[in-house]
Design an enzyme around this catalytic site. Sequence first.
Site, mmCIF file in Angstrom:
data_model
loop_
_atom_site.group_PDB
_atom_site.id
_atom_site.type_symbol
_atom_site.label_atom_id
_atom_site.label_comp_id
_atom_site.label_asym_id
_atom_site.label_seq_id
_atom_site.Cartn_x
_atom_site.Cartn_y
_atom_site.Cartn_z
ATOM 1 N N ARG A 39 -9.367 -15.806 -30.284
ATOM 2 C CA ARG A 39 -10.452 -14.807 -30.154
ATOM 3 C C ARG A 39 -11.532 -15.040 -31.200
ATOM 4 O O ARG A 39 -12.717 -14.891 -30.919
ATOM 5 C CB ARG A 39 -9.904 -13.392 -30.349
ATOM 6 C CG ARG A 39 -8.965 -12.935 -29.310
ATOM 7 C CD ARG A 39 -8.432 -11.581 -29.695
ATOM 8 N NE ARG A 39 -9.415 -10.556 -29.439
ATOM 9 C CZ ARG A 39 -9.428 -9.804 -28.350
ATOM 10 N NH1 ARG A 39 -8.516 -9.952 -27.422
ATOM 11 N NH2 ARG A 39 -10.341 -8.882 -28.176
ATOM 12 N N TYR A 42 1.312 -19.285 -25.555
ATOM 13 C CA TYR A 42 0.490 -20.445 -25.203
ATOM 14 C C TYR A 42 -0.150 -21.014 -26.466
ATOM 15 O O TYR A 42 -0.279 -20.323 -27.472
ATOM 16 C CB TYR A 42 -0.572 -20.097 -24.158
ATOM 17 C CG TYR A 42 -1.455 -18.895 -24.431
ATOM 18 C CD1 TYR A 42 -2.579 -18.993 -25.234
ATOM 19 C CD2 TYR A 42 -1.180 -17.668 -23.839
ATOM 20 C CE1 TYR A 42 -3.410 -17.898 -25.447
ATOM 21 C CE2 TYR A 42 -2.003 -16.570 -24.047
ATOM 22 C CZ TYR A 42 -3.119 -16.687 -24.843
ATOM 23 O OH TYR A 42 -3.932 -15.603 -25.055
ATOM 24 N N ASP A 84 -15.534 -3.323 -22.239
ATOM 25 C CA ASP A 84 -14.499 -2.283 -22.284
ATOM 26 C C ASP A 84 -15.085 -0.871 -22.287
ATOM 27 O O ASP A 84 -14.408 0.072 -21.883
ATOM 28 C CB ASP A 84 -13.633 -2.457 -23.542
ATOM 29 C CG ASP A 84 -12.521 -3.483 -23.334
ATOM 30 O OD1 ASP A 84 -12.525 -4.164 -22.284
ATOM 31 O OD2 ASP A 84 -11.648 -3.602 -24.227
#
Length: 404
Positions: free
Chosen positions: A110, A219, A296
């Site tokens: 991120r 991952y 969001d």
Amino acid sequence: MAQDLPVLVVGGGIGGLAAALALGRRGLKVRVFEQGSEFAEIGAGIQLGPNVYRMFEVLGLTDAIESYSVHPDNMVMMDGLTGEEVIRLPVGGAAFRKRFAGYLYGVIHRADLHQVFLDACKGEKNVELKVLAKALRFEEEGGRVTLQMEGGERIEGCALIGADGLWSRVRNQLLGDAKPRVSGHIAYRAVLPRAEVPADLWQNNVVLWAGPRTHLVHYPLRRGELYNLVAVFHSDKYEEGWNVYGDPAELAQKFSSERPEVLRLLAKINAWKMWVLCDREPVREWSRGRVTLLGDAAHPTLQYMAQGANMAIEDAVVLAAYVELSGRDWEKALRWYQDERYLRTARVQITSRYYGDLYHAAGVVRELRNQFLAPKPGADPGQPSFEGIAWLYDGIKVPTAAPG
Ligand SMILES: Cc1cc2nc3c(=O)[nH]c(=O)nc-3n(C[C@H](O)[C@H](O)[C@H](O)COP(=O)(O)OP(=O)(O)OC[C@H]3O[C@@H](n4cnc5c(N)ncnc54)[C@H](O)[C@@H]3O)c2cc1C
């Protein structure tokens, strides 16, 4: 003239920076206000669908993203109780690339994704970034919007974009709807250096271990130097919590009946960060006059399709295109943007809830899930079908004309 005033963006997360960049690239002056002391993201992974790679191309960010991201070979769902493989989607292969117009699936840290947007915004002369700038309220009058900041400053703009996340103040004032819905699902997240991942558990895949009322995803990140872990379980113990320390003993107890591979990975971490996962019911309208929402703030979703940030970036590209196509007629542009986006983002919100049910299935429902998802008899594993997810991964067209 109000039209000469900058566009005001509240929130410097991925959505706010994407909006600023998309508008700046189309020649609009933009000011971004972030309440934090720096523009930064937390340490965790983000999955990137082919739909968002198309947006990176539009924004001229492909090379920067590629320098950080990893393209996994497969998405794999494993049964957390038995260790059987439930389904495998080869998202890194030629068939996937061909089906999705040359784009692959990706994963990225991120902080790296945020940094790509931040660097691009810093390099864009139309964008001004401000930290320690908390917006409290807005007023819209006389064809302009005024933002009331903590500390007393009042800032004028031609339009306002609330990209201030799940707990959006802009939304609260604009829509005045209820608080976000607490899902009862808790996420614990951590990132491991590659050297600490047992060699037999390292995979260049997005792997999801589906257990009863739990799942673990892992991952690789940052060119394979890191390994991302997200563990989710059900609990009604928490109402709020965002990036706070979690309790490893609680996690161990929730996953205690699961496969040794899962338990070995969980045991590698002693400092987890915890999120209480929330979403909202979809709404049709999130623009009024010269004020709108994005990311969001507009359509928060559970992360089970891994598309919240992808949707925020799509929002930004569509919004900027309509602002230009409307000749900067803000009321029109913000309505066109919302009308184009609400069904697609609602589908992500609602489908994400179903995915959560599927991942966390227990008892007979778990067995049924495994049966439904198993390859159909006679299916050629070399020719997988991606049609079930094509509505999402085919992505969007950047508007080139006003809606008919
Ligand atoms: C566990 C988990 C996993 C996820 N995985 C994925 C994934 O794989 N792929 C994906 O696409 N998405 C994923 N998501 C979703 C994704 O994180 C969000 O959808 C995305 O970060 C939303 O970005 P945003 O900019 O809209 O909001 P935010 O990231 O919440 O940013 C809002 C910003 O606004 C600032 N702000 C708030 N109020 C004010 C104010 N009053 N004044 C000034 N600034 C303010 C905040 O400080 C913050 O910087 C995941 C989410 C979770 C919880």
